[in-house]
Design a protein around this motif. Structure first.
Motif, PDB file in Angstrom:
ATOM      1  N   TYR A 141       0.839  -1.187   0.000  1.00 32.10           N
ATOM      2  CA  TYR A 141       0.000   0.000   0.000  1.00 32.10           C
ATOM      3  C   TYR A 141       0.883   1.250   0.000  1.00 32.10           C
ATOM      4  CZ  TYR A 141       0.991  -0.308   5.024  1.00 32.10           C
ATOM      5  OH  TYR A 141       1.621  -0.410   6.239  1.00 32.10           O
ATOM      6  N   GLU A 142       0.301   2.351  -0.419  1.00 38.01           N
ATOM      7  CA  GLU A 142       1.055   3.599  -0.561  1.00 38.01           C
ATOM      8  C   GLU A 142       1.082   4.418   0.716  1.00 38.01           C
ATOM      9  OE1 GLU A 142       2.687   3.995  -3.545  1.00 38.01           O
ATOM     10  OE2 GLU A 142       1.806   1.986  -3.755  1.00 38.01           O
ATOM     11  N   GLU A 143       0.000   4.373   1.470  1.00 40.10           N
ATOM     12  CA  GLU A 143      -0.064   5.112   2.733  1.00 40.10           C
ATOM     13  C   GLU A 143      -1.136   4.503   3.618  1.00 40.10           C
ATOM     14  OE1 GLU A 143      -1.980   9.016   2.959  1.00 40.10           O
ATOM     15  OE2 GLU A 143      -2.552   8.820   0.848  1.00 40.10           O
ATOM     16  N   SER A 144      -1.069   4.819   4.896  1.00 40.62           N
ATOM     17  CA  SER A 144      -2.102   4.372   5.838  1.00 40.62           C
ATOM     18  C   SER A 144      -2.387   5.505   6.809  1.00 40.62           C
ATOM     19  CB  SER A 144      -1.656   3.121   6.597  1.00 40.62           C
ATOM     20  OG  SER A 144      -0.514   3.398   7.396  1.00 40.62           O
ATOM     21  N   CYS A 145      -3.611   5.527   7.328  1.00 43.05           N
ATOM     22  CA  CYS A 145      -3.990   6.572   8.269  1.00 43.05           C
ATOM     23  C   CYS A 145      -5.150   6.077   9.124  1.00 43.05           C
ATOM     24  CB  CYS A 145      -4.381   7.854   7.539  1.00 43.05           C
ATOM     25  SG  CYS A 145      -5.617   7.626   6.249  1.00 43.05           S
ATOM     26  N   CYS A 146      -5.296   6.667  10.301  1.00 44.65           N
ATOM     27  CA  CYS A 146      -6.396   6.317  11.197  1.00 44.65           C
ATOM     28  C   CYS A 146      -7.700   6.814  10.590  1.00 44.65           C
ATOM     29  CB  CYS A 146      -6.172   6.938  12.564  1.00 44.65           C
ATOM     30  SG  CYS A 146      -7.223   6.246  13.863  1.00 44.65           S
ATOM     31  N   ALA A 147      -8.746   6.014  10.679  1.00 46.86           N
ATOM     32  CA  ALA A 147     -10.026   6.356  10.060  1.00 46.86           C
ATOM     33  C   ALA A 147     -11.173   5.925  10.957  1.00 46.86           C
ATOM     34  CB  ALA A 147     -10.150   5.690   8.688  1.00 46.86           C
ATOM     35  N   LEU A 148     -12.308   6.602  10.798  1.00 47.68           N
ATOM     36  CA  LEU A 148     -13.510   6.312  11.574  1.00 47.68           C
ATOM     37  C   LEU A 148     -14.614   5.833  10.632  1.00 47.68           C
ATOM     38  CD1 LEU A 148     -15.263   6.466  14.181  1.00 47.68           C
ATOM     39  CD2 LEU A 148     -15.698   8.869  13.605  1.00 47.68           C
ATOM     40  N   LEU A 149     -15.231   4.722  10.999  1.00 46.32           N
ATOM     41  CA  LEU A 149     -16.346   4.167  10.239  1.00 46.32           C
ATOM     42  C   LEU A 149     -17.600   4.217  11.097  1.00 46.32           C
ATOM     43  CD1 LEU A 149     -17.652   2.502   7.921  1.00 46.32           C
ATOM     44  CD2 LEU A 149     -16.773   0.438   9.056  1.00 46.32           C
ATOM     45  N   ALA A 204     -17.582  -8.506   1.388  1.00 48.31           N
ATOM     46  CA  ALA A 204     -16.930  -7.237   1.075  1.00 48.31           C
ATOM     47  C   ALA A 204     -17.994  -6.195   0.746  1.00 48.31           C
ATOM     48  CB  ALA A 204     -15.985  -7.412  -0.107  1.00 48.31           C
ATOM     49  N   ARG A 205     -17.765  -4.973   1.200  1.00 51.40           N
ATOM     50  CA  ARG A 205     -18.711  -3.927   0.865  1.00 51.40           C
ATOM     51  C   ARG A 205     -18.015  -2.570   0.881  1.00 51.40           C
ATOM     52  NH1 ARG A 205     -23.734  -3.554   4.001  1.00 51.40           N
ATOM     53  NH2 ARG A 205     -23.802  -1.437   3.207  1.00 51.40           N
ATOM     54  N   TRP A 206     -18.566  -1.639   0.133  1.00 54.69           N
ATOM     55  CA  TRP A 206     -18.084  -0.269   0.132  1.00 54.69           C
ATOM     56  C   TRP A 206     -18.664   0.476   1.321  1.00 54.69           C
ATOM     57  CZ3 TRP A 206     -14.203   1.264  -2.798  1.00 54.69           C
ATOM     58  CH2 TRP A 206     -13.930   0.596  -3.997  1.00 54.69           C
ATOM     59  N   VAL A 207     -17.815   1.260   1.991  1.00 55.83           N
ATOM     60  CA  VAL A 207     -18.257   2.069   3.125  1.00 55.83           C
ATOM     61  C   VAL A 207     -17.638   3.459   2.996  1.00 55.83           C
ATOM     62  CG1 VAL A 207     -18.548   0.134   4.730  1.00 55.83           C
ATOM     63  CG2 VAL A 207     -16.307   1.250   4.540  1.00 55.83           C
ATOM     64  N   LYS A 208     -18.175   4.406   3.747  1.00 57.98           N
ATOM     65  CA  LYS A 208     -17.637   5.758   3.802  1.00 57.98           C
ATOM     66  C   LYS A 208     -16.866   5.930   5.110  1.00 57.98           C
ATOM     67  CE  LYS A 208     -19.270   7.858   0.066  1.00 57.98           C
ATOM     68  NZ  LYS A 208     -18.396   8.525  -0.931  1.00 57.98           N
ATOM     69  N   LEU A 209     -15.624   6.372   5.009  1.00 56.44           N
ATOM     70  CA  LEU A 209     -14.774   6.597   6.169  1.00 56.44           C
ATOM     71  C   LEU A 209     -14.557   8.092   6.382  1.00 56.44           C
ATOM     72  CD1 LEU A 209     -11.898   4.025   5.451  1.00 56.44           C
ATOM     73  CD2 LEU A 209     -13.979   3.634   6.785  1.00 56.44           C
ATOM     74  N   THR A 210     -14.360   8.458   7.634  1.00 55.34           N
ATOM     75  CA  THR A 210     -13.954   9.818   7.970  1.00 55.34           C
ATOM     76  C   THR A 210     -12.471   9.795   8.324  1.00 55.34           C
ATOM     77  OG1 THR A 210     -16.153  10.365   8.805  1.00 55.34           O
ATOM     78  CG2 THR A 210     -14.340  11.795   9.469  1.00 55.34           C
ATOM     79  N   VAL A 211     -11.686  10.556   7.578  1.00 62.64           N
ATOM     80  CA  VAL A 211     -10.248  10.676   7.818  1.00 62.64           C
ATOM     81  C   VAL A 211      -9.947  12.162   7.993  1.00 62.64           C
ATOM     82  CG1 VAL A 211      -7.935  10.275   6.921  1.00 62.64           C
ATOM     83  CG2 VAL A 211      -9.754   8.630   6.436  1.00 62.64           C
ATOM     84  N   GLY A 212      -9.745  12.580   9.244  1.00 59.28           N
ATOM     85  CA  GLY A 212      -9.592  14.006   9.502  1.00 59.28           C
ATOM     86  C   GLY A 212     -10.878  14.732   9.128  1.00 59.28           C
ATOM     87  N   ASP A 213     -10.759  15.709   8.229  1.00 60.57           N
ATOM     88  CA  ASP A 213     -11.945  16.437   7.770  1.00 60.57           C
ATOM     89  C   ASP A 213     -12.414  15.966   6.402  1.00 60.57           C
ATOM     90  OD1 ASP A 213      -9.854  17.372   6.269  1.00 60.57           O
ATOM     91  OD2 ASP A 213     -10.202  19.504   6.670  1.00 60.57           O
ATOM     92  N   LYS A 214     -11.909  14.819   5.959  1.00 62.78           N
ATOM     93  CA  LYS A 214     -12.278  14.289   4.650  1.00 62.78           C
ATOM     94  C   LYS A 214     -13.151  13.049   4.784  1.00 62.78           C
ATOM     95  CE  LYS A 214      -8.145  13.502   3.194  1.00 62.78           C
ATOM     96  NZ  LYS A 214      -7.026  13.107   2.310  1.00 62.78           N
ATOM     97  N   ARG A 215     -13.908  12.769   3.744  1.00 67.03           N
ATOM     98  CA  ARG A 215     -14.689  11.534   3.635  1.00 67.03           C
ATOM     99  C   ARG A 215     -14.159  10.765   2.439  1.00 67.03           C
ATOM    100  NH1 ARG A 215     -18.637   9.332   6.806  1.00 67.03           N
ATOM    101  NH2 ARG A 215     -20.321   9.411   5.282  1.00 67.03           N
TER     102      ARG A 215
END
Length: 223
Positions: A71-79, A143-154
């Protein structure tokens, strides 16, 4: 029992796939997805992804500490809408019929903090393919598509949620029952306690305090 590890190499060279086939042969009462079913599900999920764009994957358990894909990058995310729960009984991998264990999955409701991984567009076929082999073959995950919150982005991401129709899905389990199965579970991938401790430790490094996991930890015998 021969020790097996989930690594990029055991995924690439077919070692894990061969063991999965052994499981399918030795446990005919369990539901395993065929190669054709796996390919069809892969095509269905990718039909919703724009060609030429990078792809995000959300990890909430062992993917956090053992992704085993590039992977190219990783970050903490909220689902939102799903929570992390030990709700999948194990008779293989980190459990056997004699020493059953439990595995994490995403179950409906609540929220979950984990890690989002970005896979480069040119690598999606291979890298998501490795994840597909790891997560989808046994039929316990969808498997399913979900929307994550990463900082102020979705961002949109793929994740793997529990299949509620799977025979090893456990809808209700007390904290004490959960801890007992985590303590007993051991198989050719190792112990459930190792899996649990690794997950808790890496979530702590991310600054994530999962209250449900903390209650389980309090019910586990000290090591």
């Amino acid at each position: 029992m021969n020790q097996l590890r989930i690594t990029r190499q055991t995924l690439l060279d077919g070692t894990l796939r061969a063991r999965q086939r052994e499981y399918a042969r030795d446990h005919p009462d369990m539901r395993w997805r065929t190669d054709a079913e796996m390919a069809e599900l892969f095509e269905q999920i990718m039909a919703e992804h724009p060609a030429g764009h990078d792809l995000w994957v959300f990890g909430y358990g062992s993917l956090i500490w053992n992704p085993a894909f590039d992977y190219e990058e990783s970050c903490c995310a909220l689902l939102h809408g799903w929570h992390r729960r030990f709700c999948l009984k194990l008779y293989i991998g980190r459990g056997t019929p004699e020493t059953p264990g439990l595995m994490l999955a995403l179950d409906k409701g609540g929220a979950c903090r984990g890690v989002a991984f970005r896979i480069a567009a040119a690598k999606i076929q291979q890298e998501l393919g490795l994840l597909w082999q790891r997560e989808m073959y046994g039929g316990a995950y969808n498997a399913r598509w979900v929307k994550l919150t990463v900082g102020d982005k979705r961002i949109q991401a793929i994740t793997f949620v529990i299949n509620p129709r799977h025979p090893r899905y456990i809808k209700e389990l007390t904290t004490e029952e959960t801890a007992a199965l985590i303590d007993s579970g051991r198989g050719d991938l190792g112990t459930c306690r190792e899996y649990f401790d690794n997950t808790v430790a890496h979530l702590r490094e991310l600054g994530v305090n999962d209250a449900a996991l903390a209650r389980i930890a309090a019910s586990l015998p000290s090591t």
